[in-house]
Design a protein around this motif. Structure first.
Motif, PDB file in Angstrom:
ATOM      1  N   PRO A   1       0.843  -1.195   0.000  1.00  0.00           N
ATOM      2  CA  PRO A   1       0.000   0.000   0.000  1.00  0.00           C
ATOM      3  C   PRO A   1       0.877   1.243   0.000  1.00  0.00           C
ATOM      4  CG  PRO A   1       0.109  -0.929   2.201  1.00  0.00           C
ATOM      5  CD  PRO A   1       0.830  -1.898   1.299  1.00  0.00           C
ATOM      6  N   GLU A   2       0.296   2.373  -0.354  1.00  0.00           N
ATOM      7  CA  GLU A   2       1.056   3.617  -0.427  1.00  0.00           C
ATOM      8  C   GLU A   2       1.644   4.020   0.920  1.00  0.00           C
ATOM      9  OE1 GLU A   2      -1.259   6.708  -2.153  1.00  0.00           O
ATOM     10  OE2 GLU A   2      -1.466   5.705  -4.098  1.00  0.00           O
ATOM     11  N   THR A   3       1.032   3.555   1.995  1.00  0.00           N
ATOM     12  CA  THR A   3       1.502   3.921   3.328  1.00  0.00           C
ATOM     13  C   THR A   3       2.825   3.248   3.702  1.00  0.00           C
ATOM     14  OG1 THR A   3       0.088   2.161   4.211  1.00  0.00           O
ATOM     15  CG2 THR A   3      -0.784   4.417   4.233  1.00  0.00           C
ATOM     16  N   VAL A   4       3.189   2.181   2.993  1.00  0.00           N
ATOM     17  CA  VAL A   4       4.455   1.489   3.248  1.00  0.00           C
ATOM     18  C   VAL A   4       5.436   1.870   2.141  1.00  0.00           C
ATOM     19  CG1 VAL A   4       5.630  -0.723   3.540  1.00  0.00           C
ATOM     20  CG2 VAL A   4       3.300  -0.423   4.396  1.00  0.00           C
ATOM     21  N   ARG A   5       6.533   2.465   2.549  1.00  0.00           N
ATOM     22  CA  ARG A   5       7.502   2.964   1.583  1.00  0.00           C
ATOM     23  C   ARG A   5       8.534   1.901   1.217  1.00  0.00           C
ATOM     24  NH1 ARG A   5       8.840   8.359   4.888  1.00  0.00           N
ATOM     25  NH2 ARG A   5       8.076   7.029   6.582  1.00  0.00           N
ATOM     26  N   ILE A   6       9.309   2.182   0.189  1.00  0.00           N
ATOM     27  CA  ILE A   6      10.302   1.237  -0.331  1.00  0.00           C
ATOM     28  C   ILE A   6      11.680   1.876  -0.300  1.00  0.00           C
ATOM     29  CG2 ILE A   6      11.057  -0.087  -2.338  1.00  0.00           C
ATOM     30  CD1 ILE A   6       8.145  -0.194  -3.250  1.00  0.00           C
ATOM     31  N   LYS A   7      12.645   1.109   0.175  1.00  0.00           N
ATOM     32  CA  LYS A   7      14.040   1.520   0.096  1.00  0.00           C
ATOM     33  C   LYS A   7      14.769   0.588  -0.860  1.00  0.00           C
ATOM     34  CE  LYS A   7      18.338   2.083   2.730  1.00  0.00           C
ATOM     35  NZ  LYS A   7      18.965   2.153   4.081  1.00  0.00           N
ATOM     36  N   ALA A   8      15.411   1.152  -1.860  1.00  0.00           N
ATOM     37  CA  ALA A   8      16.230   0.395  -2.803  1.00  0.00           C
ATOM     38  C   ALA A   8      17.687   0.506  -2.385  1.00  0.00           C
ATOM     39  CB  ALA A   8      16.053   0.937  -4.219  1.00  0.00           C
ATOM     40  N   ALA A   9      18.385  -0.619  -2.385  1.00  0.00           N
ATOM     41  CA  ALA A   9      19.787  -0.615  -1.976  1.00  0.00           C
ATOM     42  C   ALA A   9      20.526  -1.738  -2.682  1.00  0.00           C
ATOM     43  CB  ALA A   9      19.906  -0.783  -0.466  1.00  0.00           C
ATOM     44  N   GLY A  10      21.842  -1.589  -2.731  1.00  0.00           N
ATOM     45  CA  GLY A  10      22.692  -2.617  -3.320  1.00  0.00           C
ATOM     46  C   GLY A  10      23.084  -2.283  -4.745  1.00  0.00           C
TER      47      GLY A  10
END
Length: 222
Positions: free
Chosen positions: A176-185
């Motif tokens: 859902p929009e309320t849970v954010r995403i972190k991209a790493a690596g």
């Protein structure tokens, strides 16, 4: 939001030095990065150096393999928060996920999320997408939602690959929009970071942050 404000300026090498952590903090303050992401043993130092700077203090829990006992992860988190951490990046128990122990995983995430939120801190859950099938990525995201995590993070940077656009697209569809995403690596250039942001990443974890925001290099990440 600027790219710099999306970046967790990261130094998690096992051979990093105190002097390098201090430099990391100085760079984060100068460029306005979202946080520094440092080893747990340097949380107090980073918190001291960045007091009133507006830069958050991020550290890792159960890193990089994720299969520490839940009680150990909880204690790690307590110590990190006491020392001044404002964001925790916790590695999911990948072995448990692949063994179908979903209730245990959800409970672990929820316990850590509750602890973080009592301290006005954020919990990011690292699911290590390189080791998961698409179905497992979707399931891990669902468990993070049920466990009230603030972010789902793609990677530790210690697996065979880091974040991909395909990961971003899948995770953004499931979350859902309320849970954010972190991209790493493996995110080393502005172009690579911007592609991931366009695909759904809210935060970027990188050790190449200064180069990333001070160059117009259009090459892709290694």
């Amino acid at each position: 939001m600027t790219l710099a404000a999306r970046i967790d300026h990261t130094l998690l090498r096992p051979d990093c030095t105190e002097a390098e952590i201090i430099q990391l903090c100085e760079e984060a303050a100068a460029h306005g990065f979202a946080t520094v992401c440092v080893p747990p043993c340097y949380v107090a130092l980073a918190a001291e150096k960045l007091a009133e700077s507006g830069v958050g203090i991020c550290t890792v829990i159960g890193f990089p393999l994720g299969y520490s006992a839940s009680s150990v992860k909880f204690k790690e988190a307590e110590v990190a928060l006491y020392n001044g951490a404002t964001e925790l990046d916790m590695v999911i128990n990948i072995s448990a996920l692949k063994s179908g122990k979903t209730e245990a995983i959800q409970a672990e995430i929820l316990n850590l999320a509750d602890l973080c939120h009592v301290h006005q801190a954020l919990l990011k859950v690292i699911i290590e997408t390189a080791l998961l099938t698409e179905a497992e990525i979707a399931l891990a995201c669902q468990l993070c939602v049920a466990g009230e995590a603030d972010f789902v993070k793609t990677s530790t940077g210690f697996a065979s690959r880091g974040a991909s656009v395909a990961d971003m697209a899948l995770m953004r569809r499931v979350l859902p929009e309320t849970v954010r995403i972190k991209a790493a690596g493996g995110i080393r250039t502005r172009a690579a970071a911007e592609v991931l942001v366009a695909a759904g990443a809210d935060r970027i974890g990188s050790s190449y942050s200064v180069t990333m925001i001070t160059t117009t290099d259009e090459t892709t990440a290694a």
